[in-house]
Structures are given as C-alpha cells and as structure tokens.
Design a protein around this motif. Structure first.
Motif, mmCIF file in Angstrom:
data_model
loop_
_atom_site.group_PDB
_atom_site.id
_atom_site.type_symbol
_atom_site.label_atom_id
_atom_site.label_comp_id
_atom_site.label_asym_id
_atom_site.label_seq_id
_atom_site.Cartn_x
_atom_site.Cartn_y
_atom_site.Cartn_z
ATOM 1 N N VAL A 1 0.854 -1.188 0.000
ATOM 2 C CA VAL A 1 0.000 0.000 0.000
ATOM 3 C C VAL A 1 0.885 1.230 0.000
ATOM 4 C CG1 VAL A 1 -1.764 1.289 1.262
ATOM 5 C CG2 VAL A 1 -1.835 -1.219 1.220
ATOM 6 N N LYS A 2 0.566 2.180 -0.864
ATOM 7 C CA LYS A 2 1.390 3.383 -1.038
ATOM 8 C C LYS A 2 0.597 4.623 -0.622
ATOM 9 C CE LYS A 2 1.450 1.850 -5.216
ATOM 10 N NZ LYS A 2 1.080 0.441 -4.993
ATOM 11 N N LEU B 1 3.665 -2.845 4.035
ATOM 12 C CA LEU B 1 3.674 -4.253 3.646
ATOM 13 C C LEU B 1 2.319 -4.835 4.018
ATOM 14 C CD1 LEU B 1 7.182 -5.144 5.162
ATOM 15 C CD2 LEU B 1 6.658 -4.094 2.948
ATOM 16 N N ASN B 2 1.599 -5.352 3.031
ATOM 17 C CA ASN B 2 0.190 -5.680 3.263
ATOM 18 C C ASN B 2 -0.121 -7.149 2.925
ATOM 19 O OD1 ASN B 2 -2.533 -5.131 3.909
ATOM 20 N ND2 ASN B 2 -3.017 -4.764 1.753
ATOM 21 N N LEU C 1 5.777 -8.911 -3.774
ATOM 22 C CA LEU C 1 5.900 -7.781 -2.845
ATOM 23 C C LEU C 1 7.278 -7.134 -2.963
ATOM 24 C CD1 LEU C 1 5.140 -5.946 -0.523
ATOM 25 C CD2 LEU C 1 5.602 -7.840 1.066
ATOM 26 N N LEU C 2 8.316 -7.951 -3.032
ATOM 27 C CA LEU C 2 9.676 -7.416 -3.140
ATOM 28 C C LEU C 2 9.866 -6.634 -4.437
ATOM 29 C CD1 LEU C 2 11.550 -10.563 -1.823
ATOM 30 C CD2 LEU C 2 11.535 -8.326 -0.708
ATOM 31 N N ILE D 1 8.713 6.294 4.775
ATOM 32 C CA ILE D 1 8.474 5.427 5.931
ATOM 33 C C ILE D 1 8.042 4.060 5.413
ATOM 34 C CG2 ILE D 1 6.999 4.999 7.942
ATOM 35 C CD1 ILE D 1 6.738 8.026 8.262
ATOM 36 N N ILE D 2 8.635 2.999 5.967
ATOM 37 C CA ILE D 2 8.238 1.642 5.614
ATOM 38 C C ILE D 2 7.739 0.948 6.873
ATOM 39 C CG2 ILE D 2 8.981 -0.591 4.687
ATOM 40 C CD1 ILE D 2 11.137 0.878 3.120
ATOM 41 N N THR D 3 6.549 0.343 6.785
ATOM 42 C CA THR D 3 5.967 -0.328 7.944
ATOM 43 C C THR D 3 5.123 -1.506 7.479
ATOM 44 O OG1 THR D 3 4.758 0.054 10.021
ATOM 45 C CG2 THR D 3 3.876 1.103 8.031
ATOM 46 N N GLY D 4 4.496 -2.194 8.418
ATOM 47 C CA GLY D 4 3.659 -3.340 8.085
ATOM 48 C C GLY D 4 2.214 -3.103 8.460
ATOM 49 N N THR D 5 1.350 -3.927 7.915
ATOM 50 C CA THR D 5 -0.065 -3.851 8.246
ATOM 51 C C THR D 5 -0.308 -4.440 9.631
ATOM 52 O OG1 THR D 5 -0.764 -4.044 5.948
ATOM 53 C CG2 THR D 5 -2.367 -4.670 7.605
#
Length: 265
Positions: free
Chosen positions: A7-8, A19-20, A32-33, A53-57
């Motif tokens: 998701v962007k 990361l979803n 995903l990669l 910023i990079i994060t996870g769901t």
C-alpha cells in the motif's frame, strides 16, 4: 487495505509504504519485493518525496521474513522481466538502502530474517516497545547472503552480527536498541506520530543536503563490499547449504515446532 501486497501513501513530502500481507504476517513474497523496488525507483525520480516510511499492516508483524514458499503470481510483464534477471530480495533491499533521500523503518511488530534486514536497510529504525527481532537462518540450516551480512556489519558491527547470526536468538525491543538494530523505542500508541514527526522534520531540511549526505555515506559504506571472487565463493557456500540435509531438517523442525537435530551434512 484492499488486496494490494504493498500500500502506497504520500502526504506532503513524506511517502509511506505498507507491507500488506496480514494473512502471511507480512512475509516478503516475490511480487511484494518487486513492487517495493518498482515503487522506490519511481519515487526516486520525484524530488517531492524526501522521506520514506516503511511499515507493516496491523499491530503484530512488521515482516516475518522471506516467504520461501512464494511463487510469483499476477506479475505484470515489467515485474516478470525484473524477476527473471535479478534476485527480488537483494533488489528490494538495495532499493531501500540506495533511495536518494532518508528512509525510516517503522517497526509496528516483530521483524525476523529478511524482514529485519529490510528494516536495517532503512536509515533510521523506530520500534514499538513490544516488538521482537531475530535472525533465524542458523536454526533453519541456511547460509545468509553476503550482501545482507555486509549490511548488518555496517550497522551493528562484526561482533554483534556474529552474535545475532550464530545464536539465532530473539531479542526484545530494548535489547535490539542496545545492539544498534533499533534507534528509538517508543510506546506503541505513540509510534505513528513519533515516526511521522521525525519524517516531516527531515523532509523540511535542504533536499540538496539530504541527498548529498546520503550519497556520501553510502559510498563510504560500500568500502566493505566483497570482491567478485569473494562473491563467487560465498555463492558456492550458499548453494551447498540449499542442498544440505540440515536445511531439510531445519524446515521440518520448524513446521513440527520442535528443535532441529543437525548433522552438518
């Protein structure tokens, strides 16, 4: 968040990648990669996105690691061509590390294996106070790729990298901060606002200074790069690991939730 594996979001000068894959604990699949690589390549051409910023769901996992069972699915022709000629994991990690502006890993949950490596490729790592991290290859009979090992030594030094990979232990947030894997530990409720405030402070600084400083720092870090002969030797070791009985035992033990019994073959 829909069915997109990535998701962007863009808010002002701050971009956010989420990361979803909640059903897979945000494990890093091939698609995903490759999507991470493509988006960061696109954003790197946009001078307005000055911090990422990079994060996870969710609140459970940043990323559980590389999804070894993943098979590229629903790939666009562009993604398929990239996967054909490049290792998707190393390609995505390089895109994060070499993004021209600063990147922030916002660890909303645990980060293991390649998931921790992804966070480590960010310039700054901020974690909720209840996260756990670790590098389990030794428990699975795997030999980690040399570029990934180099990235760990770059951030936490050789001694800590040896401990991390040799023990394959799991560390809580404060232990990870003491090792240098995490820069800031904050209460979970304050994680998003703390991360965004830092991203916004960074993005208000001189774009020329941000890009120039990051480029020079990356150039200095590349002094630790392996020679072509070293890489060839490392690839042979990794290939030997993939063909080993230890790898089969490690995978079986993981699925059976028991301690592996390795023979060194």
């Amino acid at each position: 968040m829909g069915n997109d594996v990535l998701v962007k979001e863009i808010k002002g000068h701050v971009g956010k990648l989420i990361l979803n894959r909640p059903d897979k604990k945000n494990a890093l699949s091939h698609d995903l990669l490759i999507e991470i690589h493509i988006v960061l390549e696109e954003w790197s051409q946009d001078e307005n996105i000055r911090t990422v910023i990079i994060t996870g769901t969710g609140n459970q996992s940043f990323s559980s690691g590389y999804d070894v069972s993943s098979i590229p699915s629903k790939l666009t022709p562009e993604m398929a061509e990239l996967a054909k000629n490049h290792n998707p994991l190393e390609m995505a990690l390089a895109s994060v590390r070499e993004y021209p502006y600063p990147t922030i890993g916002m660890l909303n949950g645990y980060a293991f294996g390649a998931g921790l490596n992804l966070a480590l490729c960010c310039d700054i790592r901020i974690a909720a106070d209840d996260v756990r991290v670790g590098m389990p290859p030794a428990k699975l009979g795997l030999i980690y790729h040399p570029e990934g090992l180099r990235q760990f030594t770059e951030v936490i030094g050789f001694s800590r990298t040896r401990e991390l990979f040799f023990t394959a232990d799991t560390y809580d947030a404060n232990q990870a901060k003491e090792m240098g894997l995490i820069d800031y530990v904050v209460p979970r409720s304050k994680l998003p606002i703390f991360s965004y405030e830092m991203a916004e402070r960074i993005s208000r600084n001189s774009p020329l200074s941000l890009k120039g400083t990051k480029q020079i720092l990356n150039t200095l870090a590349n002094g630790l790069s392996l020679s072509p002969d070293d890489l060839t030797a490392a690839e042979k070791l990794i290939a030997k690991g993939f063909l080993s009985d230890d790898l089969k035992e490690g995978q079986l033990a993981f699925m059976e939730k028991r301690k592996p019994v390795f023979t060194g073959r």
